[in-house]
Design a protein around this motif. Structure first.
Motif, PDB file in Angstrom:
ATOM      1  N   VAL A  61       9.018  -0.339   6.569  1.00 27.17           N
ATOM      2  CA  VAL A  61      10.965  -0.351   6.495  1.00 27.17           C
ATOM      3  C   VAL A  61      11.240   0.666   5.817  1.00 27.17           C
ATOM      4  N   GLY A  62      12.786   0.582   6.267  1.00 28.55           N
ATOM      5  CA  GLY A  62      13.673   1.423   5.719  1.00 28.55           C
ATOM      6  C   GLY A  62      14.036   2.329   6.961  1.00 28.55           C
ATOM      7  N   SER A  63      15.142   3.382   6.906  1.00 29.16           N
ATOM      8  CA  SER A  63      15.188   3.912   7.777  1.00 29.16           C
ATOM      9  C   SER A  63      14.571   4.770   9.111  1.00 29.16           C
ATOM     10  N   LEU A  64      12.654   5.143   8.046  1.00 25.66           N
ATOM     11  CA  LEU A  64      12.228   5.011   9.464  1.00 25.66           C
ATOM     12  C   LEU A  64      11.949   4.244  10.300  1.00 25.66           C
ATOM     13  N   ALA A  65      12.313   3.217  10.268  1.00 27.90           N
ATOM     14  CA  ALA A  65      11.161   1.420  11.391  1.00 27.90           C
ATOM     15  C   ALA A  65      13.126   1.966  12.193  1.00 27.90           C
ATOM     16  N   ALA A  66      13.356   1.900  11.955  1.00 31.96           N
ATOM     17  CA  ALA A  66      14.895   1.389  12.002  1.00 31.96           C
ATOM     18  C   ALA A  66      15.493   2.743  13.538  1.00 31.96           C
TER      19      ALA A  66
END
Length: 332
Positions: free
Chosen positions: A43-48
């Protein structure tokens, strides 16, 4: 779902972790038994698709019925890997509540939920993380935190959250403007930033994090001229103009934002003077400002008195859900 960037592009956990030079198997090895027979998501910015080489690695692991554990911090070299466990009942409960109490309405800017207030900001942030969550295993079940047919509801609820934040910021800006406060331009800029966040969410980019807003603007396809107008907002006239441009001119903070006394407020009289006791520990002057719609209070006692009441927390600005629902229904 339009704008659901990770799913549309085929972006994977391995792709996301490659940005920080970490292999998926390394995270799985670090997590060990935490991942055993449990669905795990990046999750988080990497996943987005927004993270960079300095981003942390955030992992959410889901169980059914087990007691969640606190945040665990691991390290892949010097890279923090934060692992948190949740019960699947949490996202399922959120969706059951939305479906039972709310509906999705299509505004000119995009979908928005009506029927009850938006969840707390922290819950909205978590919902956004779960919407963009990427599975560690292609075979794990569930493969998504939110079911595919729930994603449009999440979209609408997150837009509702941004609308409410915009209105509260605008209420503060109105008080600053009408009292001639030096913070007027700043409060309107904050309002413009939240209205831009609303537009970006409505367009389908739903990762809730202000630091990534410039990239999200481009990703959502928001016109540069509109973004510039919102970044440069400095007064109420400009705010009303851009609301009209977006087709939501009925969003008037004076009608939708109400002033409410805190639940624990107690009236206190000392001689002829009247006070309000807050949190059992703090005594503030009773300004006599009536609770109710912001516009009524401004008309009754003037902006200076309202600002004093809000500043002392004798009265708290809140978005009235039923009033906002009525306005949003009129904007269809």
């Amino acid at each position: 779902m339009a704008g659901y960037w990770g799913r549309e592009s085929g972006f994977s956990t391995a792709d996301a972790l490659r940005v920080v030079g970490v292999r998926r198997q390394e995270v799985e090895r670090l997590a060990g038994s935490i991942f055993a027979d449990r669905p795990a998501f990046l999750v988080g910015s990497l996943a987005a698709g927004l993270g960079n080489e300095g981003s942390d690695i955030d992992v959410h692991v889901f169980t059914e019925g087990d007691a969640p554990v606190g945040l665990m911090e691991l390290f892949a070299g010097e890279r923090p890997v934060e692992v948190q466990q949740f019960d699947l009942g949490i996202p399922r409960g959120l969706m059951a509540g939305f479906r039972a109490n709310a509906a999705v309405r299509q505004l000119k800017i995009g979908p928005c939920a009506v029927g009850g207030e938006a969840p707390a900001r922290a819950t909205q942030r978590r919902m956004a993380h779960w919407l963009y969550a990427l599975p560690f295993s292609a075979d794990q079940m569930p493969a998504r935190v939110f079911a595919e047919d729930d994603e449009s509801w999440v979209h609408a609820v997150l837009v509702r959250g941004a609308v409410e934040e915009t209105l509260l910021c605008a209420a503060t800006a109105i008080l600053a403007e009408e009292t001639g406060a030096s913070a007027t331009a700043y409060t309107w800029r904050r309002t413009g930033r939240w209205l831009l966040e609303t537009v970006v969410r409505a367009a389908g980019d739903l990762f809730v994090a202000e630091k990534w807003l410039p990239r999200r603007i481009a990703r959502a396809g928001v016109a540069a001229s509109l973004a510039g107008d919102l970044y440069g907002l400095t007064d109420g006239a400009g705010f009303r103009k851009v609301l009209g441009r977006l087709g939501v001119e009925g969003l008037d903070p004076k009608d939708v934002v109400v002033l409410r006394r805190p639940d624990d407020a107690e009236p206190v009289k000392i001689g002829p003077a009247r006070f309000i006791l807050l949190t059992k520990t703090r005594l503030v002057q009773d300004t006599g400002v009536p609770a109710g719609p912001l516009g009524d209070a401004l008309a009754d006692v003037g902006p200076e008195a309202v600002l004093r009441a809000v500043g002392s927390q004798e009265l708290i600005p809140r978005v009235d859900p039923s009033r906002l629902d009525a306005v949003l229904s009129d904007q269809l």
